[in-house]
Design a protein around this motif. Structure first.
Motif, PDB file in Angstrom:
ATOM      1  N   THR A  77       0.843  -1.192   0.000  1.00 47.26           N
ATOM      2  CA  THR A  77       0.000   0.000   0.000  1.00 47.26           C
ATOM      3  C   THR A  77       0.885   1.250   0.000  1.00 47.26           C
ATOM      4  N   THR A  78       0.505   2.231  -0.816  1.00 47.04           N
ATOM      5  CA  THR A  78       1.237   3.496  -0.907  1.00 47.04           C
ATOM      6  C   THR A  78       0.297   4.652  -0.553  1.00 47.04           C
ATOM      7  N   TYR A  79       0.820   5.615   0.236  1.00 48.04           N
ATOM      8  CA  TYR A  79       0.011   6.755   0.683  1.00 48.04           C
ATOM      9  C   TYR A  79       0.681   8.068   0.290  1.00 48.04           C
ATOM     10  N   ASP A  80      -0.109   8.964  -0.303  1.00 51.93           N
ATOM     11  CA  ASP A  80       0.264  10.354  -0.593  1.00 51.93           C
ATOM     12  C   ASP A  80      -0.962  11.211  -0.299  1.00 51.93           C
ATOM     13  N   PHE A  81      -1.174  11.541   0.970  1.00 52.96           N
ATOM     14  CA  PHE A  81      -2.377  12.300   1.315  1.00 52.96           C
ATOM     15  C   PHE A  81      -2.183  12.912   2.700  1.00 52.96           C
ATOM     16  N   SER A  82      -3.146  13.726   3.090  1.00 55.55           N
ATOM     17  CA  SER A  82      -3.175  14.313   4.433  1.00 55.55           C
ATOM     18  C   SER A  82      -4.486  13.940   5.104  1.00 55.55           C
ATOM     19  N   GLU A  83      -4.424  13.684   6.414  1.00 52.50           N
ATOM     20  CA  GLU A  83      -5.635  13.407   7.177  1.00 52.50           C
ATOM     21  C   GLU A  83      -5.564  14.178   8.495  1.00 52.50           C
ATOM     22  N   THR A  84      -6.707  14.594   8.972  1.00 53.82           N
ATOM     23  CA  THR A  84      -6.779  15.397  10.195  1.00 53.82           C
ATOM     24  C   THR A  84      -7.704  14.717  11.191  1.00 53.82           C
ATOM     25  N   SER A  85      -7.179  14.550  12.410  1.00 50.24           N
ATOM     26  CA  SER A  85      -7.970  14.019  13.517  1.00 50.24           C
ATOM     27  C   SER A  85      -8.280  15.181  14.456  1.00 50.24           C
ATOM     28  N   THR A  86      -9.550  15.378  14.791  1.00 46.13           N
ATOM     29  CA  THR A  86      -9.972  16.556  15.562  1.00 46.13           C
ATOM     30  C   THR A  86     -10.332  16.187  16.988  1.00 46.13           C
ATOM     31  N   GLY A  87     -10.291  17.239  17.862  1.00 48.43           N
ATOM     32  CA  GLY A  87     -10.737  17.094  19.235  1.00 48.43           C
ATOM     33  C   GLY A  87      -9.875  16.205  20.085  1.00 48.43           C
ATOM     34  N   LEU A  88      -8.545  16.171  19.840  1.00 45.46           N
ATOM     35  CA  LEU A  88      -7.653  15.322  20.595  1.00 45.46           C
ATOM     36  C   LEU A  88      -7.168  16.030  21.856  1.00 45.46           C
ATOM     37  N   THR A  89      -6.778  15.245  22.831  1.00 48.68           N
ATOM     38  CA  THR A  89      -6.208  15.769  24.073  1.00 48.68           C
ATOM     39  C   THR A  89      -4.714  15.522  24.075  1.00 48.68           C
ATOM     40  N   THR A  94      -3.688  17.889  29.540  1.00 46.80           N
ATOM     41  CA  THR A  94      -4.961  17.221  29.272  1.00 46.80           C
ATOM     42  C   THR A  94      -6.118  18.196  29.127  1.00 46.80           C
ATOM     43  N   HIS A  95      -5.893  19.461  29.458  1.00 46.16           N
ATOM     44  CA  HIS A  95      -6.965  20.442  29.325  1.00 46.16           C
ATOM     45  C   HIS A  95      -6.921  21.156  27.975  1.00 46.16           C
ATOM     46  N   VAL A  96      -5.934  20.830  27.162  1.00 49.02           N
ATOM     47  CA  VAL A  96      -5.781  21.504  25.873  1.00 49.02           C
ATOM     48  C   VAL A  96      -6.256  20.574  24.767  1.00 49.02           C
ATOM     49  N   ARG A  97      -7.171  21.076  23.974  1.00 50.94           N
ATOM     50  CA  ARG A  97      -7.662  20.333  22.808  1.00 50.94           C
ATOM     51  C   ARG A  97      -6.951  20.836  21.549  1.00 50.94           C
ATOM     52  N   TYR A  98      -6.726  19.883  20.628  1.00 49.65           N
ATOM     53  CA  TYR A  98      -6.045  20.272  19.379  1.00 49.65           C
ATOM     54  C   TYR A  98      -6.468  19.321  18.269  1.00 49.65           C
ATOM     55  N   ASN A  99      -6.142  19.724  17.049  1.00 52.40           N
ATOM     56  CA  ASN A  99      -6.365  18.898  15.855  1.00 52.40           C
ATOM     57  C   ASN A  99      -5.006  18.459  15.317  1.00 52.40           C
ATOM     58  N   LEU A 100      -4.884  17.156  15.029  1.00 52.04           N
ATOM     59  CA  LEU A 100      -3.629  16.602  14.514  1.00 52.04           C
ATOM     60  C   LEU A 100      -3.756  16.378  13.012  1.00 52.04           C
ATOM     61  N   THR A 101      -2.826  16.935  12.255  1.00 53.37           N
ATOM     62  CA  THR A 101      -2.766  16.731  10.804  1.00 53.37           C
ATOM     63  C   THR A 101      -1.516  15.917  10.476  1.00 53.37           C
ATOM     64  N   ALA A 102      -1.736  14.777   9.800  1.00 53.84           N
ATOM     65  CA  ALA A 102      -0.631  13.910   9.366  1.00 53.84           C
ATOM     66  C   ALA A 102      -0.590  13.904   7.842  1.00 53.84           C
ATOM     67  N   ARG A 103       0.592  14.177   7.321  1.00 56.14           N
ATOM     68  CA  ARG A 103       0.763  14.205   5.866  1.00 56.14           C
ATOM     69  C   ARG A 103       1.765  13.116   5.480  1.00 56.14           C
ATOM     70  N   PHE A 104       1.378  12.310   4.470  1.00 57.38           N
ATOM     71  CA  PHE A 104       2.228  11.210   3.995  1.00 57.38           C
ATOM     72  C   PHE A 104       2.723  11.536   2.592  1.00 57.38           C
ATOM     73  N   ASP A 105       4.030  11.370   2.379  1.00 54.53           N
ATOM     74  CA  ASP A 105       4.653  11.624   1.073  1.00 54.53           C
ATOM     75  C   ASP A 105       5.397  10.361   0.641  1.00 54.53           C
TER      76      ASP A 105
END
Length: 408
Positions: A77-89, A94-105
């Motif tokens: 499997t080959t990946y070239d894309f970005s994905e975002t996971s929202t509402g993470l701690t 632990t009181h800070v919420r953030y969104n994680l963006t992972a980009r694969f090249d």
């Protein structure tokens, strides 16, 4: 339960001495898994399989087989894309919420699965000649995954975080908090793969080396009817470790939400060798007869030989008769008297056919018939010799008369 029932049926008909085969085989080709990732692209992989199979043929056409197969399947499997996971701690706070963006090249992952299969297959056989048979089969196979693993390391990926509390501030170069660009390698085992029911098919030829051993060459194919995933996974392909944000958790394709189903797909070539019993007679081999049948075979062969000799004698008799008729005509045309020619006629000869299955009496009758035919032939030859002698005498008389006429 199906396998046990088939085995019981096979053993139950064993006493009927129908044909049985036990063999080993080795195959290779497109042994892979199909998943259709949501974001990436999949390349099918090559693999191999080896197995042991028992086949019982109920008659010249139909048979049933049961065996065990080991298969190694691969995919890529080959990946070239970005994905975002929202509402993470974040692990740091632990009181800070953030969104994680992972980009694969150009990120590549290779998967390997080892499977033990138990096939139950029905076969249909067609004899091509004395040693070659065409065999086709179709059935189902229970595939049990015994191990699975993946390895990823080609290409790179990067992570960044967006913090709403900081005014949508994007953090991209803080590796101690898990945000950076990585050239990493991830290897892990794959657990919780489900048992699969596959539809299987075979088509090949068997060459008989002798009455027992044979070689098999053919094609095989199968497709998993059920999902190997078992249950849907909700994890993203890449996450930060909840206890230590500086560590990256790569979950792998089969444990992520990148795929919704996973199926086994196999197609390739297969060769094998098998042993069959009871042994069968092949062209060029001596017949495998019981002792009580040897005498019958010899008598039948002797009768057939007598029939061929009698037919040859009749042919020679017709040739002699034709020649003697020509000589008679020649003498008649010359106007010379000769003794009547007596021919022995064997055209109405009939071979005795005793009633019942007394083969000894039949053989004696056939031999007596042959002696009668020989006697008739000897009489015919004697008559021919007499006719030739008379012809020579007539020619001498004609020569003598012609000389006297010339002298006079």
């Amino acid at each position: 339960m199906t396998i046990i029932a088939v085995a019981g049926l096979t053993l139950g008909v064993q006493a009927q001495r129908h044909e049985n085969h036990v063999g080993v085989n080795l195959g290779g080709g497109l042994n892979t898994m199909t998943c259709g990732p949501v974001q990436g692209s999949q390349s099918l992989g090559w693999g191999f399989d080896a197995g042991l199979r028992y086949t019982h043929f109920f008659n010249e056409r139909f048979g049933l087989g049961l065996g065990v197969h080991y298969t190694r399947a691969n995919a890529h499997t080959t990946y070239d894309f970005s994905e975002t996971s929202t509402g993470l701690t974040h692990a740091s706070n632990t009181h800070v919420r953030y969104n994680l963006t992972a980009r694969f090249d150009g990120w590549e992952e290779r998967q390997t699965v080892d499977v033990i299969g138990i096939p139950v297959e029905a076969f249909y056989r067609v004899a091509l000649d004395g040693r070659w048979n065409l065999i086709g089969g179709m059935g189902v196979q229970l595939d049990l995954p015994v191990s699975g693993s993946y390895g990823a390391g080609e290409g790179r990926y990067s992570t960044s975080g967006t913090f709403q509390a900081l005014g949508s501030y994007v953090v991209s170069d803080m590796p101690e908090h898990g945000f950076s660009t990585y050239d990493a390698t991830h290897d892990a085992k794959m657990d919780n793969l489900a048992t699969v029911v596959s539809l299987i098919a075979d088509l090949g030829v068997r060459y008989a080396l002798n009455g027992s051993w044979g070689l098999y060459f053919g094609l095989y194919g199968s497709y998993g009817l059920t999902d190997m995933l078992g249950e849907q996974r909700d994890n993203a392909l890449l996450t930060l470790n909840p206890a230590d944000a500086s560590k990256i958790d790569y979950n792998g394709t089969y444990a992520s939400n990148e795929i919704t189903a996973l199926h086994l797909l196999r197609a390739g070539v297969r060769v094998g060798v098998d042993f069959g019993w009871p042994a069968v007679k092949l062209p060029g081999e001596e017949p495998l007869l019981m002792p009580a049948d040897n005498r019958l075979a010899e008598e039948q062969a002797a009768c057939e030989a007598v029939d061929r000799e009698i037919a040859a004698e009749r042919t020679r008799h017709r040739e002699v008769e034709k020649e003697m008729n020509a000589r008679r005509k020649e003498i008649a045309d010359r106007g010379i008297f000769m003794y009547p020619y007596v021919a022995v006629d064997v055209a109405d000869y009939r071979r005795p056919a005793p009633e019942g299955n007394d083969y000894a009496a039949r053989l004696d009758a056939a031999c007596a018939t042959r002696r009668n035919a020989e006697a008739a032939l000897f009489a015919e030859r004697a008559s021919r010799e007499r006719a030739e002698s008379e012809l020579r005498v007539c020619r001498l008389v004609l020569l003598y008369l012609s000389r006297n006429v010339d002298g006079r």
